[in-house]
Scaffold this active site. Structure first.
Site, PDB file in Angstrom:
ATOM      1  N   ASP A  12      -2.866  -1.117  10.423  1.00  0.00           N
ATOM      2  CA  ASP A  12      -3.056  -1.327   8.879  1.00  0.00           C
ATOM      3  C   ASP A  12      -3.705  -2.408   8.766  1.00  0.00           C
ATOM      4  OD1 ASP A  12      -1.797   1.357   8.600  1.00  0.00           O
ATOM      5  OD2 ASP A  12       0.038   0.213   7.997  1.00  0.00           O
TER       6      ASP A  12
ATOM      7  N   LYS B 200       0.777  -1.077   0.003  1.00  0.00           N
ATOM      8  CA  LYS B 200       0.124   0.079   0.020  1.00  0.00           C
ATOM      9  C   LYS B 200       0.877   1.230   0.007  1.00  0.00           C
ATOM     10  CE  LYS B 200       1.219   1.413   4.456  1.00  0.00           C
ATOM     11  NZ  LYS B 200       1.567   2.804   4.699  1.00  0.00           N
TER      12      LYS B 200
END
Length: 300
Positions: free
Chosen positions: A141, A11
């Site tokens: 996350d 990401k």
């Protein structure tokens, strides 16, 4: 023995604002996160006894501290708390493609992939919100990677609203072979100085449209850049080779440049590879994954 193969994407943070420090020592953030087509490859082998990890990358722990192993253990003990465990053990083989300590979320993504794969394999005993809540116990996350789509993150990064308005971009990622401790970066963050930055003070995001010129901001970048000046140098090189914008991802040390298409990103990678400064750098071209499974207004 049964085997399950899966991919765990990286990401980037398209912006990352730190909005305050919490009483528990964590920080509240406001961030736009997007998965990338750069993947760790995992294979789960069901059987044997205990939960083991096999990985040839020296920076990846192969004991109980590995987030993927923690995810497997947490899933099995939570989903089957009132039923016999369906397996006596499993081994997680990780082929590491996402650099370690790079601000790209590789460990969290591995954990999310294991949670999702095991939940699917065993008939989805946990709902998506339950699975994301479980992921939040592993790392901030992890819920984002379970969501699997661009999202605005608040809280410590675990409160997510899917973001559906990104246009396609291709990222050129440059990892300068410097692993960065997220805990160290937050410990050295000075919120008053960060909020005084000129670019930060002009940051206005309406929650709808992402603009590279206005919104490519990372409050953690000055901290990491102070210890690793190479970050500023990489940003200049990416912009000089055609990136529409360039910024550090997460707590670093990876820097990404956004390009209108993959051809331009590949040309920039070729040019940077010829640069003598980049001999120890790792460069990756990856499209932003702007579509994915969506769960509206997820709150954990």
């Amino acid at each position: 023995m049964q085997m399950i193969s899966l991919k765990a994407p990286a990401k980037i943070n398209l912006f990352l604002r730190v909005t305050g420090r919490r009483p528990d020592g964590y920080h509240d953030v406001y961030s736009l996160m997007c998965p990338l087509a750069l993947y760790d490859m995992l294979t789960l082998t069901l059987g044997g006894t205990g939960i083991g990890v096999v990985c040839d990358h020296p920076g990846v722990p192969q004991d109980a501290s590995n987030l993927a192993a923690l995810a497997a253990r947490l899933f099995l003990t939570t989903a089957f708390v009132e039923r016999p465990l369906p397996v006596s053990g499993l081994t997680i083989h990780i082929e590491k493609k996402i650099p370690v300590g790079a601000g790209l979320g590789g460990g969290s993504s591995d954990a999310a992939a294991v949670l999702t794969a095991l939940n699917d394999h065993f008939g989805k005993p946990l709902s998506r919100p339950e699975l994301m809540a479980l992921g939040a116990r592993i790392g901030a996350d992890v819920p984002f990677f379970i969501l699997g789509a661009p999202a605005l993150a608040t809280g410590i990064g675990d409160r997510l609203n899917p973001f559906l308005h990104l246009t396609p971009w291709t990222a050129l990622l440059v990892y300068p072979n410097e692993a960065v401790s997220t805990a160290w970066v937050y410990k050295n963050l000075n919120l008053r100085l960060t909020k005084g930055e000129k670019k930060i003070s002009k940051f206005h995001f309406d929650g709808r449209f992402f603009n590279v010129d206005e919104h490519l901001v990372n409050d953690l970048e000055p901290v990491t850049e102070g210890a690793f000046p190479v970050i500023k140098r990489i940003k200049r090189l990416l912009l000089a080779h055609g990136a529409a914008g360039a910024m550090m991802s997460g707590s670093g040390s990876t820097v990404f440049g956004l390009f209108a298409d993959s051809d331009r990103a590949i040309s920039a990678r070729t040019a940077l590879c010829k640069n003598q400064q980049s001999q120890n750098w790792k460069l990756y071209v990856a499209d932003l994954l702007i579509q994915g499974p969506v769960v509206a207004h997820v709150r954990i």
